[in-house]
Design a protein around this motif. Structure first.
Motif, mmCIF file in Angstrom:
data_model
loop_
_atom_site.group_PDB
_atom_site.id
_atom_site.type_symbol
_atom_site.label_atom_id
_atom_site.label_comp_id
_atom_site.label_asym_id
_atom_site.label_seq_id
_atom_site.Cartn_x
_atom_site.Cartn_y
_atom_site.Cartn_z
ATOM 1 N N HIS A 139 0.847 -1.191 0.000
ATOM 2 C CA HIS A 139 0.000 0.000 0.000
ATOM 3 C C HIS A 139 0.884 1.243 0.000
ATOM 4 C CE1 HIS A 139 -3.659 -2.328 1.209
ATOM 5 N NE2 HIS A 139 -2.735 -3.123 1.714
ATOM 6 N N VAL A 140 0.544 2.201 -0.836
ATOM 7 C CA VAL A 140 1.317 3.447 -0.928
ATOM 8 C C VAL A 140 0.357 4.630 -0.783
ATOM 9 C CG1 VAL A 140 2.813 4.877 -2.379
ATOM 10 C CG2 VAL A 140 3.075 2.385 -2.388
ATOM 11 N N LEU A 196 4.974 -3.987 7.597
ATOM 12 C CA LEU A 196 6.260 -3.308 7.644
ATOM 13 C C LEU A 196 6.168 -2.018 6.831
ATOM 14 C CD1 LEU A 196 9.162 -4.040 8.808
ATOM 15 C CD2 LEU A 196 9.771 -4.497 6.433
ATOM 16 N N ALA A 197 6.623 -0.904 7.397
ATOM 17 C CA ALA A 197 6.443 0.402 6.779
ATOM 18 C C ALA A 197 7.785 1.033 6.427
ATOM 19 C CB ALA A 197 5.664 1.324 7.715
ATOM 20 N N VAL A 231 1.233 -3.003 -6.312
ATOM 21 C CA VAL A 231 1.181 -1.783 -5.512
ATOM 22 C C VAL A 231 -0.232 -1.215 -5.601
ATOM 23 C CG1 VAL A 231 1.929 0.621 -5.384
ATOM 24 C CG2 VAL A 231 3.618 -1.194 -5.659
ATOM 25 N N LEU A 232 -0.790 -0.837 -4.457
ATOM 26 C CA LEU A 232 -2.130 -0.262 -4.397
ATOM 27 C C LEU A 232 -2.032 1.182 -3.934
ATOM 28 C CD1 LEU A 232 -5.242 -0.713 -4.522
ATOM 29 C CD2 LEU A 232 -5.120 -1.324 -2.096
ATOM 30 N N THR A 233 -2.620 2.093 -4.702
ATOM 31 C CA THR A 233 -2.632 3.515 -4.348
ATOM 32 C C THR A 233 -4.047 4.064 -4.506
ATOM 33 O OG1 THR A 233 -2.220 4.359 -6.591
ATOM 34 C CG2 THR A 233 -0.296 3.718 -5.283
ATOM 35 N N LYS A 268 -5.134 -0.048 5.249
ATOM 36 C CA LYS A 268 -3.994 -0.397 6.099
ATOM 37 C C LYS A 268 -3.006 0.761 6.204
ATOM 38 C CE LYS A 268 -4.166 -5.433 5.607
ATOM 39 N NZ LYS A 268 -5.382 -5.541 4.804
ATOM 40 N N VAL A 269 -2.714 1.399 5.079
ATOM 41 C CA VAL A 269 -1.783 2.528 5.145
ATOM 42 C C VAL A 269 -2.473 3.754 5.741
ATOM 43 C CG1 VAL A 269 -2.248 3.402 2.805
ATOM 44 C CG2 VAL A 269 -0.021 3.780 3.864
#
Length: 329
Positions: A139-140, A196-197, A231-233, A268-269
């Protein structure tokens, strides 16, 4: 199940009843023998006559009739308001002229989910998902924070002092003359499986800045042995650019975007940014932007390596990354 101090278990009840019914003992003698009241001895003897050994089991204490129970029609009205308006017990009670405890009891009886477990848009229970391996989905997102003037802003001082600190910190001005402190942009890449970030504090959220951030984030995760697949944005302009598309395509990564006006998909992000704000950005009164940024790296390390995460059973995100320390390479 009998409580720990009960004088009779099911076996003891059966022995007492057989003494009275089968062997002809008087109730008083049987009660003295088993150290219970005469009424107790009579109860088990009567149940043994009616149901045999099966009658020695515990029965529910729920009454056969509840004349003061909330009427079915009222219960249906409570459920309808809960489903259609998604209100809590207190607001429903005020609307229907009931006591909040009555409404809460009805909602609990029908096992309706708590409001925090429901999606606000659809009122359906939130469907949670989690990918099986690190790197399957990252997640971004970007979070915008206002900069802190030297000496502290108005949140920790009065407005007059905060304004003076802003004027002393910068010479930039808005059109109306107010000091322009500016903003910081926290770009975050968070692994779906491990939580993890990787976060950087950057000056803007342009497509060039976002693409450069992703190169560094990708190198960071690759160094930990994590291969990123998707990648999810959200639908921010920097993530809709051709530069962002080409950056991910060049690394062999699939790009997914959330549905417009649907931030829950990237939840989540979003939740990480809320934790970041609560436990770092607004956790204590900072007197300068430098002090705030100096506290960030230790906090992020503690989050990844030491902080207990509720979604991970009380373990930190690092516990789900097999080669975090690099000891197996």
């Amino acid at each position: 199940m009998s409580h720990r101090n009960a004088p009779l278990s099911e076996t003891g009840r059966l022995r007492l009843a057989r003494c009275v019914v089968d062997d002809g003992w008087p109730l008083r003698r049987a009660a003295e023998r088993f150290q219970v009241a005469v009424t107790t001895a009579k109860r088990w003897a009567d149940r043994y006559r009616q149901h045999g050994a099966a009658g020695m089991a515990d029965r529910s204490s729920r009454p056969h009739h509840s004349p003061r129970r909330t009427p079915t029609r009222t219960e249906r009205r409570i459920i309808k308001v809960r489903v259609t308006r998604r209100w809590g017990p207190a607001r429903i009670a005020y609307l229907l002229g009931l006591h909040p405890s009555t409404v809460h009891r009805v909602l609990s009886r029908y096992r309706l989910a708590r409001l925090r477990h429901l999606d606000r848009a659809s009122a359906q229970p939130i469907r949670r998902y989690e990918h099986n391996q690190p790197g399957e989905l990252v997640h971004v997102d970007v979070k915008k924070l206002g900069n802190i003037p030297d000496g502290g802003g108005h949140r920790i001082t009065d407005r007059q002092t905060g304004h003076h600190n802003r004027k002393a910190t910068t010479t930039a001005r808005y059109k109306h003359g107010k000091p322009k402190i500016g903003y910081s942009y926290l770009h975050t890449a968070l692994d779906d499986h491990s939580r993890l970030a990787y976060t950087e504090i950057l000056p803007d959220e342009t497509k060039e800045t976002a693409a450069a951030f992703w190169h560094r984030a990708h190198a960071h995760f690759t160094g930990l042995g994590i291969t990123i697949h998707r990648v999810l944005t959200d639908n921010g302009s920097c993530y809709k650019s051709f530069l962002w598309r080409d950056t991910l395509a060049g690394l062999g990564i699939t790009h997914k975007r959330t549905r417009p006006y649907r931030p829950q998909t990237n939840g989540k992000v979003e939740r990480f940014h809320r934790t970041l704000a609560d436990e770092w950005a607004y956790n204590q009164p900072y007197t300068s932007e430098t002090e705030l940024r100096q506290a960030f790296a230790p906090w992020l390390h503690a989050y990844n390596h030491h902080r207990a995460h509720t979604a991970l059973g009380g373990r930190p995100p690092a516990s789900r990354v097999p080669n975090l320390s690099g000891q197996y390479t």
